[in-house]
Every structure is written in structure tokens, then in C-alpha cells.
Design a protein around this motif. Structure first.
Motif, PDB file in Angstrom:
ATOM      1  N   ASN A  97      25.013 -35.415  22.105  1.00 27.90           N
ATOM      2  CA  ASN A  97      23.740 -34.813  21.703  1.00 27.90           C
ATOM      3  C   ASN A  97      23.272 -35.342  20.352  1.00 27.90           C
ATOM      4  O   ASN A  97      22.091 -35.651  20.171  1.00 27.90           O
ATOM      5  N   VAL A  98      24.203 -35.450  19.424  1.00 24.51           N
ATOM      6  CA  VAL A  98      23.870 -35.969  18.095  1.00 24.51           C
ATOM      7  C   VAL A  98      23.434 -37.429  18.195  1.00 24.51           C
ATOM      8  O   VAL A  98      22.507 -37.866  17.507  1.00 24.51           O
ATOM      9  N   GLN A  99      24.099 -38.171  19.070  1.00 30.04           N
ATOM     10  CA  GLN A  99      23.749 -39.583  19.252  1.00 30.04           C
ATOM     11  C   GLN A  99      22.280 -39.737  19.641  1.00 30.04           C
ATOM     12  O   GLN A  99      21.574 -40.602  19.119  1.00 30.04           O
TER      13      GLN A  99
ATOM     14  N   LEU B 230      27.919 -38.022   6.116  1.00 27.07           N
ATOM     15  CA  LEU B 230      27.376 -36.754   5.620  1.00 27.07           C
ATOM     16  C   LEU B 230      26.074 -36.423   6.348  1.00 27.07           C
ATOM     17  O   LEU B 230      25.820 -35.262   6.701  1.00 27.07           O
ATOM     18  N   TRP B 231      25.269 -37.428   6.584  1.00 22.98           N
ATOM     19  CA  TRP B 231      24.015 -37.261   7.331  1.00 22.98           C
ATOM     20  C   TRP B 231      24.296 -36.645   8.711  1.00 22.98           C
ATOM     21  O   TRP B 231      23.639 -35.687   9.119  1.00 22.98           O
TER      22      TRP B 231
ATOM     23  N   ALA C  74      24.731 -32.181  12.672  1.00 20.55           N
ATOM     24  CA  ALA C  74      25.529 -31.538  13.727  1.00 20.55           C
ATOM     25  C   ALA C  74      26.010 -30.138  13.350  1.00 20.55           C
ATOM     26  O   ALA C  74      26.628 -29.455  14.169  1.00 20.55           O
ATOM     27  N   GLY C  75      25.753 -29.718  12.106  1.00 21.01           N
ATOM     28  CA  GLY C  75      26.227 -28.408  11.668  1.00 21.01           C
ATOM     29  C   GLY C  75      27.723 -28.363  11.474  1.00 21.01           C
ATOM     30  O   GLY C  75      28.354 -27.315  11.644  1.00 21.01           O
TER      31      GLY C  75
ATOM     32  N   TRP D 110      14.835 -34.919   4.318  1.00 16.67           N
ATOM     33  CA  TRP D 110      14.495 -36.047   5.198  1.00 16.67           C
ATOM     34  C   TRP D 110      14.617 -35.641   6.666  1.00 16.67           C
ATOM     35  O   TRP D 110      13.761 -35.968   7.493  1.00 16.67           O
ATOM     36  N   GLN D 111      15.687 -34.912   6.991  1.00 19.34           N
ATOM     37  CA  GLN D 111      15.884 -34.517   8.388  1.00 19.34           C
ATOM     38  C   GLN D 111      14.800 -33.543   8.847  1.00 19.34           C
ATOM     39  O   GLN D 111      14.346 -33.605   9.994  1.00 19.34           O
TER      40      GLN D 111
END
Length: 318
Positions: free
Chosen positions: A245-247, A270-271, A276-277, A295-296
Motif C-alpha cells: 500500500n505504501v509503495q 523517515l519519509w 506508513a504511521g 510536504w506529504q
């Protein structure tokens, strides 16, 4: 399940199609190879089918089939020429130029580019009015939905290089263009191997001069490599669903940050952890955490716009 009752039946159908091809019975050959290709999408049958369709003047169908396996047309000068012929009959000038710029096409590049330039010149005489309409729509991408932007870009790939580049240069400084479309246009310049500089209105509302010869693919960034390593070798081992999912999310984020990915994602792991929490390292400074979060949040806003547009597009379809 195969249409053919046995390997022997398929061999018989292949021999019949090849006989029609050798006899230049193009329509019959195309029909025969179409059956074989629907059964099994091999490189040889793809090439036979495309050649048959091309000689039968079914140029659009030939383009559609060839585009499914572009790479197989880089095996020889003959197959390269067939792919180029099909593209030019369909005025796919931008694809044709990108095809010539592939490293494997080096031996045929000069001859191919000369043919494209000649075809572009001829098209401006024959299709000048149509090209002006396509160009006008292309130059105003920022005025329409993202779905329409994609369609207009696809049509614009039928423009001669000079007109296409003029549109791209105009669009890259359009503050209303979606960042993903801006990145897509930059990727076109990367594949075209252009060497000129362009102006770019970026996410921070600043205008930059970008040397197109220095552009590198999104995955070539240091941040992308480190993120990939973390997702595959660490998070992917403990929570593969979360990693997948993060990908998806981070791939879109990196595209929107292109071509300044490494200037923004200075701490890739870190990003991803913030995205991803996941637990954050104690040594991470609040300043850096806030910067990444800001930024996110900005990128999430653009993503929401994008997914809203895709959702609208689905609802519009009958």
C-alpha cells in the motif's frame, strides 16, 4: 483454454496463415494470425499479424497489436523498420522518435529519425488543419479535467516534434497543470533525449530552468532506491500488505516531486515511516518531522484531486 484442439491443429493453422502471408493474401493472413494471436501472444505471431495488418492497410489495428510488444521490434533492422512504418502510418511521431532513441535502436537511429522528419513534413501539408486543432487543445491542458488532459496528451503525440515541444514548454510553466501531468511531460522529454533547457513551474510556485539532458528517471533518484530497499527488505518482510500500500502512494508522490525528488526527500526511510504511521526514531528532529509532514500533506491534496478525477471518469462511463 486454447481454441485449437491440439498442438498439431495449431501448427496446421500457423502453416496456413504463413502460406497466405507468403502469397500476399494479406486479409486472409491477418485473419489467420489474429486467431493464432488470440490463442497465444508469441513474438513471432505478433510480428506476422502486424505485418499482415499493415499490408492490408489496417493501420490502426496494426498499431494496437504492435504496441502490446514494442520491445520485440528491436531484434533486427527489418523488425525495427516494420514498427517504424506502422507508427508513421498512424502519425505516432513522438512514439517513433522515442523508439529510435532507445539504446538498442542505435544502429538504425539516424535512418529512422530521417524518415520521421520526412513524414512530419509531409503530414503538415496533408493534416495541417487537424494538427492545429490538436495543438490548440494540447496547449490548454490546464483548462480541463485530468482524464481529458491524458486524452489530449495522447492525441498530441501525433504532432510533429516542433509543435509538440512548443506545447510542452508552454505547459511546464502553467501553474494550473496537475503535478502528475507535469511529471509525465518531463518524462516525455527524457525519452525523447532532448538537450534543450526548459522552464518549469514547480510545486513550490517557483520557476526553475531545467536542463533536459540531465533528467534521469524517477527510479534513478537516491530517494527512490532507498525507499525501495526499505519497503522490500524491511517493511515487506514484516507487513507485506502495508508495504504494498505504501509503495503505491509513495510511487505517486515521487512522480509529483520529479525532477527534484532528492531535494525534498532527504531522509527516505523517515519519509516512509511517517507515511506508513510507523514508530519514529527518537533522534528525528521536530523540524524535519514537520517539514516532511507539510510536504506529504501538500502531495495528499494533489492525490485527492487526482483520485477524484479518476472517480468522476468512472462514473461518467455507461
Amino acid at each position: 483454454m486454447s481454441e485449437f484442439t491440439s498442438p498439431a491443429a495449431r501448427e496446421k493453422a500457423l502453416a496456413a496463415a504463413q502460406a497466405d502471408f507468403n502469397a500476399k493474401n494479406w486479409s486472409a493472413a491477418a485473419a489467420g494470425f489474429e486467431r493464432l494471436y488470440q490463442d497465444q501472444q508469441t513474438a513471432d505471431v505478433n510480428q506476422y499479424l502486424v505485418a499482415s495488418l499493415y499490408h492490408d492497410q489496417q493501420y490502426t489495428a496494426a498499431e494496437q497489436v504492435a504496441a502490446e510488444q514494442d520491445g520485440i521490434y528491436l531484434q533486427s533492422g527489418k523488425t525495427f523498420q516494420l514498427r517504424l512504418d506502422v507508427a508513421l502510418k498512424n502519425q505516432q511521431f513522438i512514439f517513433a522518435r522515442e523508439f529510435c532513441e532507445l539504446p538498442t535502436a542505435q544502429a538504425w537511429r539516424a535512418g529512422g529519425l530521417a524518415q520521421i522528419a520526412a513524414a512530419e513534413a509531409a503530414s503538415q501539408t496533408e493534416l495541417g488543419t487537424t494538427q492545429r486543432v490538436i495543438a490548440k487543445q494540447f496547449y490548454h491542458l490546464g483548462d480541463v479535467s485530468f482524464a481529458e488532459q491524458r486524452q489530449r496528451l495522447e492525441r498530441a503525440r501525433q504532432l510533429p516534434l516542433a509543435q509538440f515541444m512548443q506545447g510542452v514548454q508552454y505547459l511546464l510553466v502553467d501553474p494550473f497543470l496537475h503535478p502528475l501531468m507535469r511529471a509525465t511531460l518531463l518524462e516525455e522529454l527524457l525519452r525523447l533525449r532532448t538537450t534543450q533547457s526548459v522552464q518549469l513551474h514547480w510545486l513550490d510556485d517557483q520557476v526553475y530552468t531545467v536542463q533536459t539532458k540531465d533528467l534521469r528517471p524517477v527510479n534513478a533518484s537516491q530517494a527512490a532506491a532507498e525507499i525501495q530497499h526499505f519497503l522490500q527488505d524491511e517493511l515487506g518482510q514484516t507487513d507485506p500488505v502495508l508495504a504494498a500500500n505504501v509503495q503505491q502512494v509513495v510511487t505517486l508522490q515521487l512522480m509529483m516531486l520529479f525532477p527534484f525528488i532528492d531535494k525534498v526527500v532527504t531522509q527516505p526511510v523517515l519519509w516512509v515511516r511517517i507515511l506508513a504511521g510507523l514508530p519514529l526514531p527518537a533522534e528525528a528532529s521536530s523540524t524535519e518531522l514537520n517539514r516532511i509532514s507539510d510536504w506529504q500533506e501538500r502531495l495528499n491534496h494533489y492525490s485527492a484531486e487526482l483520485f477524484g478525477a479518476i472517480g468522476d471518469e468512472k462514473h461518467e462511463k455507461p
